[in-house]
Design an enzyme around this catalytic site. Structure first.
Site, mmCIF file in Angstrom:
data_model
loop_
_atom_site.group_PDB
_atom_site.id
_atom_site.type_symbol
_atom_site.label_atom_id
_atom_site.label_comp_id
_atom_site.label_asym_id
_atom_site.label_seq_id
_atom_site.Cartn_x
_atom_site.Cartn_y
_atom_site.Cartn_z
ATOM 1 N N GLU A 106 0.920 -1.131 -0.230
ATOM 2 C CA GLU A 106 0.053 -0.043 -0.134
ATOM 3 C C GLU A 106 1.372 1.377 -0.301
ATOM 4 O O GLU A 106 2.022 1.608 -0.136
ATOM 5 C CB GLU A 106 -0.881 0.072 1.334
ATOM 6 C CG GLU A 106 -1.623 -1.008 1.712
ATOM 7 C CD GLU A 106 -1.105 -1.798 2.354
ATOM 8 O OE1 GLU A 106 -0.635 -1.816 3.037
ATOM 9 O OE2 GLU A 106 -2.197 -3.466 2.656
ATOM 10 N N TYR A 130 7.563 1.568 -8.185
ATOM 11 C CA TYR A 130 6.380 0.302 -8.339
ATOM 12 C C TYR A 130 5.784 0.080 -9.403
ATOM 13 O O TYR A 130 6.259 -1.061 -10.151
ATOM 14 C CB TYR A 130 5.502 0.327 -7.324
ATOM 15 C CG TYR A 130 5.865 -0.010 -6.335
ATOM 16 C CD1 TYR A 130 7.101 0.544 -4.949
ATOM 17 C CD2 TYR A 130 4.648 1.558 -5.152
ATOM 18 C CE1 TYR A 130 6.929 0.232 -4.015
ATOM 19 C CE2 TYR A 130 5.311 1.681 -3.451
ATOM 20 C CZ TYR A 130 6.966 0.299 -3.275
ATOM 21 O OH TYR A 130 7.132 1.269 -1.813
#
Ligand SMILES: CC(C)(COP(=O)(O)OP(=O)(O)OC[C@H]1O[C@@H](n2cnc3c(N)ncnc32)[C@H](O)[C@@H]1OP(=O)(O)O)[C@@H](O)C(=O)NCCC(=O)NCCS
Length: 168
Positions: free
Chosen positions: A123, A135
């Site tokens: 998260e 990411y």
């Protein structure tokens, strides 16, 4: 057994975190805007089953004066329920955009693949564009949004997942 791996910058090596790294790890955490773990939580994590998923990137400058800070950054993850959960990754500000965050992440993902887990997830704060770009670059995709997940300041979380293979 520790395995030093050369990162993009050949003066950086990636090794397992030890107790001796924790003061610097906490200092980096405090200066990176991450949700706080603090010394005791990292120490406890080092005593557990996931200590092999706690890595540091160390600047290995041969002319460095003794006592000089040497940690460029770190990553902490956990394995469980066929998933790899990336908890924290942070790079000291002056060492960012040198590929160190990506190298740490890739090392952890390799561990996940070796262990046969199906996917990695994490998260992040919705406004954290640097982390989102990192990411995304490593293949993670957004799967959901958790409303007001974070506090101080209140902010949504994005959940990102990367399929690793495993039994999926
Ligand atoms: C997010 C963070 C870990 C990235 O570490 P880093 O070592 O600077 O990242 P890298 O140099 O490995 O970047 C790899 C790729 O990610 C992307 N990226 C990283 N930082 C970026 C930024 N500020 N803006 C845009 N893209 C970025 C780029 O695609 C980059 O590749 P490139 O430099 O070849 O273009 C670092 O910014 C950091 O410590 N931030 C504070 C803590 C944090 O937010 N952690 C994540 C919590 S979920």
């Amino acid at each position: 057994m520790e395995r030093a791996v050369t990162a993009t910058d050949n003066s950086v090596s990636i090794t397992r975190m030890t107790e001796h790294d924790l003061l610097e790890v906490v200092e980096i955490e405090e200066n990176s805007g991450l949700s706080r773990w603090g010394w005791a939580a990292y120490y406890a994590e080092l005593q557990g089953n996931n200590s092999h998923l706690m890595l540091v990137a160390r600047i290995t400058n041969p002319v460095q004066r003794p006592g000089t800070r040497s940690l460029a950054g770190y990553i902490v993850a956990r394995m469980g329920a066929d998933e790899l959960h990336i908890n924290n990754v942070a790079i000291r500000e002056k060492y960012r955009r040198r590929g160190i965050g990506r190298d740490l992440l890739q090392r952890i993902l390799e561990e996940g693949k070796r262990s046969g887990v199906a996917c990695a997830f994490l998260e992040l704060r919705a406004a954290n564009t640097a982390a989102l770009a990192l990411y995304d670059r490593c293949g993670f995709r957004i799967t959901s949004r958790r409303k007001n997940y974070y506090s101080e300041p209140v902010e949504d979380a994005l959940v990102m997942i990367l399929k690793l293979g495993g039994n999926a």
